[in-house]
Design a protein around this motif. Sequence first.
Motif, PDB file in Angstrom:
ATOM      1  N   ASN A 136       0.833  -1.211   0.000  1.00  0.00           N
ATOM      2  CA  ASN A 136       0.000   0.000   0.000  1.00  0.00           C
ATOM      3  C   ASN A 136       0.866   1.259   0.000  1.00  0.00           C
ATOM      4  OD1 ASN A 136      -2.382  -1.422  -0.057  1.00  0.00           O
ATOM      5  ND2 ASN A 136      -2.651  -1.395   2.158  1.00  0.00           N
ATOM      6  N   GLY A 137       1.936   1.233   0.777  1.00  0.00           N
ATOM      7  CA  GLY A 137       2.866   2.365   0.797  1.00  0.00           C
ATOM      8  C   GLY A 137       3.537   2.568  -0.548  1.00  0.00           C
ATOM      9  N   LEU A 138       3.911   1.479  -1.194  1.00  0.00           N
ATOM     10  CA  LEU A 138       4.521   1.552  -2.534  1.00  0.00           C
ATOM     11  C   LEU A 138       3.533   2.166  -3.524  1.00  0.00           C
ATOM     12  CD1 LEU A 138       6.775   0.831  -4.586  1.00  0.00           C
ATOM     13  CD2 LEU A 138       5.667  -1.409  -4.817  1.00  0.00           C
ATOM     14  N   HIS A 139       2.298   1.727  -3.474  1.00  0.00           N
ATOM     15  CA  HIS A 139       1.267   2.250  -4.384  1.00  0.00           C
ATOM     16  C   HIS A 139       1.123   3.761  -4.221  1.00  0.00           C
ATOM     17  CE1 HIS A 139      -2.836   3.356  -5.557  1.00  0.00           C
ATOM     18  NE2 HIS A 139      -2.730   2.403  -6.467  1.00  0.00           N
ATOM     19  N   ASP A 140       0.936   4.196  -2.987  1.00  0.00           N
ATOM     20  CA  ASP A 140       0.733   5.624  -2.736  1.00  0.00           C
ATOM     21  C   ASP A 140       1.973   6.429  -3.118  1.00  0.00           C
ATOM     22  OD1 ASP A 140      -1.739   4.881  -1.808  1.00  0.00           O
ATOM     23  OD2 ASP A 140      -1.197   5.075   0.323  1.00  0.00           O
ATOM     24  N   TRP A 141       3.145   5.915  -2.772  1.00  0.00           N
ATOM     25  CA  TRP A 141       4.394   6.608  -3.081  1.00  0.00           C
ATOM     26  C   TRP A 141       4.586   6.722  -4.599  1.00  0.00           C
ATOM     27  CZ3 TRP A 141       8.873   4.882  -5.531  1.00  0.00           C
ATOM     28  CH2 TRP A 141       9.962   5.781  -5.468  1.00  0.00           C
ATOM     29  N   LEU A 142       4.314   5.628  -5.332  1.00  0.00           N
ATOM     30  CA  LEU A 142       4.447   5.684  -6.798  1.00  0.00           C
ATOM     31  C   LEU A 142       3.497   6.717  -7.396  1.00  0.00           C
ATOM     32  CD1 LEU A 142       4.805   1.895  -7.715  1.00  0.00           C
ATOM     33  CD2 LEU A 142       6.534   3.677  -8.044  1.00  0.00           C
ATOM     34  N   GLN A 143       2.276   6.768  -6.895  1.00  0.00           N
ATOM     35  CA  GLN A 143       1.307   7.755  -7.399  1.00  0.00           C
ATOM     36  C   GLN A 143       1.799   9.181  -7.148  1.00  0.00           C
ATOM     37  OE1 GLN A 143      -1.107   7.145  -9.309  1.00  0.00           O
ATOM     38  NE2 GLN A 143      -2.042   5.200  -8.832  1.00  0.00           N
ATOM     39  N   GLU A 144       2.342   9.412  -5.953  1.00  0.00           N
ATOM     40  CA  GLU A 144       2.860  10.750  -5.621  1.00  0.00           C
ATOM     41  C   GLU A 144       4.044  11.119  -6.509  1.00  0.00           C
ATOM     42  OE1 GLU A 144       3.881  10.660  -1.483  1.00  0.00           O
ATOM     43  OE2 GLU A 144       1.825  10.218  -0.875  1.00  0.00           O
ATOM     44  N   GLU A 145       4.966  10.182  -6.676  1.00  0.00           N
ATOM     45  CA  GLU A 145       6.153  10.451  -7.501  1.00  0.00           C
ATOM     46  C   GLU A 145       5.772  10.652  -8.962  1.00  0.00           C
ATOM     47  OE1 GLU A 145       9.270  11.078  -6.457  1.00  0.00           O
ATOM     48  OE2 GLU A 145       8.376  10.959  -4.460  1.00  0.00           O
ATOM     49  N   ARG A 146       4.800   9.887  -9.440  1.00  0.00           N
ATOM     50  CA  ARG A 146       4.369  10.017 -10.838  1.00  0.00           C
ATOM     51  C   ARG A 146       3.839  11.412 -11.099  1.00  0.00           C
ATOM     52  NH1 ARG A 146       3.947  11.644 -14.727  1.00  0.00           N
ATOM     53  NH2 ARG A 146       2.858  10.969 -16.587  1.00  0.00           N
ATOM     54  N   ALA A 147       3.137  11.979 -10.143  1.00  0.00           N
ATOM     55  CA  ALA A 147       2.559  13.319 -10.303  1.00  0.00           C
ATOM     56  C   ALA A 147       3.642  14.385 -10.430  1.00  0.00           C
ATOM     57  CB  ALA A 147       1.639  13.633  -9.127  1.00  0.00           C
ATOM     58  N   LYS A 148       4.837  14.120  -9.941  1.00  0.00           N
ATOM     59  CA  LYS A 148       5.932  15.097  -9.987  1.00  0.00           C
ATOM     60  C   LYS A 148       6.768  15.007 -11.264  1.00  0.00           C
ATOM     61  CE  LYS A 148       6.633  14.551  -5.006  1.00  0.00           C
ATOM     62  NZ  LYS A 148       7.600  14.053  -4.001  1.00  0.00           N
TER      63      LYS A 148
END
Length: 179
Positions: free
Chosen positions: A48-60
């Motif tokens: 779950n942490g990986l999913h959220d982190w990837l989504q955040e990084e993708r937005a940047k």
Amino acid sequence: KPAHQISPVALEAVKRIDAIFDIEREINGLDADARLAARQNLSLPLVNGLHDWLQEERAKLSRHNKVAKAINYMFEKRGRWQAFTAFLEDGRICLTNNAAERALRGVALGRKSWLFAGSERGGERAAAMYTLIVTAKMNDIDPQAWLADVLARLPDMPVSRIHELLPWNWKALSLPQAA
């Protein structure tokens, strides 16, 4: 690649995925229920942490960035993330496809040889034989011993009992029976 060419986002993603694999190595060999429980307790928060982190990084990231394209690959097509996380819902599922790749290794090694099957019919026969051999191996049976026994028994076997010769039903003749 030299360290200065590796994306910090990619490096962090690999570290996070490695942590999930570390858990899998620790629970390897446990029964399916124990693996599922460990995955729910230990791996699920990391995934779950990986999913959220990837989504955040993708937005940047720019949409043309190679790391962004890799992240998009995981999330754009419906089902990829679900396929990746299926191991969290079933203790029988392996996180990797290593077993399947090992099973197909012989096919890959023999790829050029299969070109010389002689004909389409020869190729079909080779595929049937390969299937029988791999099926015997998957059932912990020596393929050569099984095939030799099956070919010896087949002429006298009634059609209604042919299923007994399938690898998962087969029983090798013991020495007293053979005598």
